[in-house]
Design a protein around this motif. Structure first.
Motif, PDB file in Angstrom:
ATOM      1  N   UNK A 130       0.827  -1.206   0.000  1.00 18.88           N
ATOM      2  CA  UNK A 130       0.000   0.000   0.000  1.00 18.88           C
ATOM      3  C   UNK A 130       0.861   1.256   0.000  1.00 18.88           C
ATOM      4  N   UNK A 131       2.051   1.167   0.597  1.00 22.60           N
ATOM      5  CA  UNK A 131       2.970   2.302   0.599  1.00 22.60           C
ATOM      6  C   UNK A 131       3.718   2.445  -0.711  1.00 22.60           C
ATOM      7  N   UNK A 132       3.507   1.510  -1.625  1.00 24.12           N
ATOM      8  CA  UNK A 132       4.137   1.595  -2.938  1.00 24.12           C
ATOM      9  C   UNK A 132       5.063   0.431  -3.210  1.00 24.12           C
ATOM     10  N   UNK A 133       5.189   0.096  -4.479  1.00 22.78           N
ATOM     11  CA  UNK A 133       6.023  -1.034  -4.881  1.00 22.78           C
ATOM     12  C   UNK A 133       7.487  -0.774  -4.545  1.00 22.78           C
ATOM     13  N   UNK A 148       9.800  -3.465  -2.591  1.00 20.76           N
ATOM     14  CA  UNK A 148      11.067  -3.956  -3.146  1.00 20.76           C
ATOM     15  C   UNK A 148      12.200  -3.706  -2.152  1.00 20.76           C
ATOM     16  N   UNK A 149      12.196  -2.522  -1.550  1.00 21.07           N
ATOM     17  CA  UNK A 149      13.238  -2.157  -0.591  1.00 21.07           C
ATOM     18  C   UNK A 149      13.247  -3.116   0.600  1.00 21.07           C
ATOM     19  N   UNK A 150      12.070  -3.518   1.075  1.00 23.97           N
ATOM     20  CA  UNK A 150      11.983  -4.445   2.205  1.00 23.97           C
ATOM     21  C   UNK A 150      12.560  -5.810   1.844  1.00 23.97           C
ATOM     22  N   UNK A 203      17.129   1.194  -6.932  1.00 28.74           N
ATOM     23  CA  UNK A 203      15.668   1.214  -6.750  1.00 28.74           C
ATOM     24  C   UNK A 203      15.170   2.659  -6.855  1.00 28.74           C
ATOM     25  N   UNK A 204      14.662   3.023  -8.025  1.00 29.95           N
ATOM     26  CA  UNK A 204      14.198   4.387  -8.268  1.00 29.95           C
ATOM     27  C   UNK A 204      12.693   4.546  -8.018  1.00 29.95           C
ATOM     28  N   UNK A 205      12.081   3.528  -7.391  1.00 22.39           N
ATOM     29  CA  UNK A 205      10.628   3.539  -7.198  1.00 22.39           C
ATOM     30  C   UNK A 205      10.216   3.933  -5.775  1.00 22.39           C
ATOM     31  N   UNK A 206      11.187   4.224  -4.916  1.00 18.52           N
ATOM     32  CA  UNK A 206      10.886   4.547  -3.517  1.00 18.52           C
ATOM     33  C   UNK A 206       9.918   5.724  -3.413  1.00 18.52           C
ATOM     34  N   UNK A 207      10.163   6.772  -4.169  1.00 13.18           N
ATOM     35  CA  UNK A 207       9.338   7.984  -4.084  1.00 13.18           C
ATOM     36  C   UNK A 207       8.277   8.056  -5.179  1.00 13.18           C
ATOM     37  N   UNK A 208       7.921   6.905  -5.739  1.00 10.62           N
ATOM     38  CA  UNK A 208       6.907   6.861  -6.797  1.00 10.62           C
ATOM     39  C   UNK A 208       5.569   7.370  -6.263  1.00 10.62           C
TER      40      UNK A 208
END
Length: 263
Positions: free
Chosen positions: A132-135, A139-141, A158-163
């Motif tokens: 829910x907090x984002x993919x 992925x980071x977890x 991982x460029x999706x953290x702030x998506x």
């Protein structure tokens, strides 16, 4: 004159026949259209049911993977920390104040480390909240847990953290795909280096995992139909209209690139 009358009569009969046939053809066309429309609706409904069933199965598998990670972490890490804490405290000799203080301080440090590990486990218990907090966070977890194993040299982009956009159903399937790929690496690859890249270009999300393991022959694995869970991976990617590019060869490692329309 009689010939002209005959021709007129034939034309009238032909026109009458055509006018009689037109409603029949129209009725047949409407019936065929309604049948195709109904079949299309049923097919669409069936596809939706399959998708919902796949989402449910994926959710269960993510939860199972989470429970396995928690069980392993409790046994291999937190359990050992607490056992070491017990041994340290049991060896405290209160008659030797200086050594006793050092052992108590060490025990407190071990307890604090155990608390920190339990907090990380609590985050893992809320795995769906990660989605829910984002993919990017999910992925980071997964990368954090892989990194804690200390087995692999990791290179992460991982460029999706702030998506700012999300697609919960796709995110859940993408998370499970990543888990399957990582599990395959752990079980089969014998790798020492893993690179994970995730980013968004336009309306396409890219997830790439590459490792330097033993590799394999993709065609040979495909022919077995059950090898390394590839069929499951292909099926799930198809469910979200994605594309998979797999490159591998014996002795040359493996790279798997996933491209998915997003969101």
């Amino acid at each position: 004159m009689q010939s002209s009358s005959t021709e007129n009569m034939s034309l009238i009969l032909l026109a009458s026949f055509v006018f009689l046939l037109m409603p029949i053809f129209l009725l047949l066309y409407i019936r065929s259209y309604n049948r195709h429309k109904k079949n299309h609706f049923l097919e669409k409904q069936n596809m939706q049911q399959k998708f919902e069933s796949e989402i449910l199965q994926t959710r269960v598998e993510v939860q199972d993977q989470t429970m396995q990670s928690i069980a392993t972490e409790l046994h291999d890490n937190v359990g050992q920390l607490l056992s070491l804490t017990t041994l340290t405290l049991n060896s405290v000799n209160l008659n030797d104040g200086e050594k006793a203080k050092k052992k108590i301080d060490n025990s407190l440090a071990l307890v604090n480390k155990s608390i920190k590990e339990l907090r990380e486990l609590a985050k893992l218990l809320h795995g769906e909240q990660l989605v829910e907090n984002g993919i990017g966070h999910a992925i980071d977890q997964e990368i954090n847990w892989l990194n804690k194993a200390g087995t692999y040299e990791l290179k992460i982009n991982n460029q999706l953290i702030d998506l700012q956009i999300a697609s919960p159903n796709k995110d859940l399937i993408l998370l499970r795909l990543l888990q399957e790929v990582i599990n395959n690496i752990i079980k089969h690859a014998q790798a020492t280096h893993i690179q994970i890249d995730s980013y968004l270009t336009g309306n396409v999300l890219h997830l790439r995992v590459a490792e330097n393991g033993v590799g394999f022959n993709p065609e040979e694995i495909k022919s077995k139909k059950s090898g390394m869970g590839l069929n499951s991976i292909y099926k799930r990617i198809e469910m979200i209209n994605g594309k998979l590019i797999l490159n591998s060869a014996p002795g040359e490692g493996t790279s798997i690139s996933i491209e998915v329309p997003y969101p």
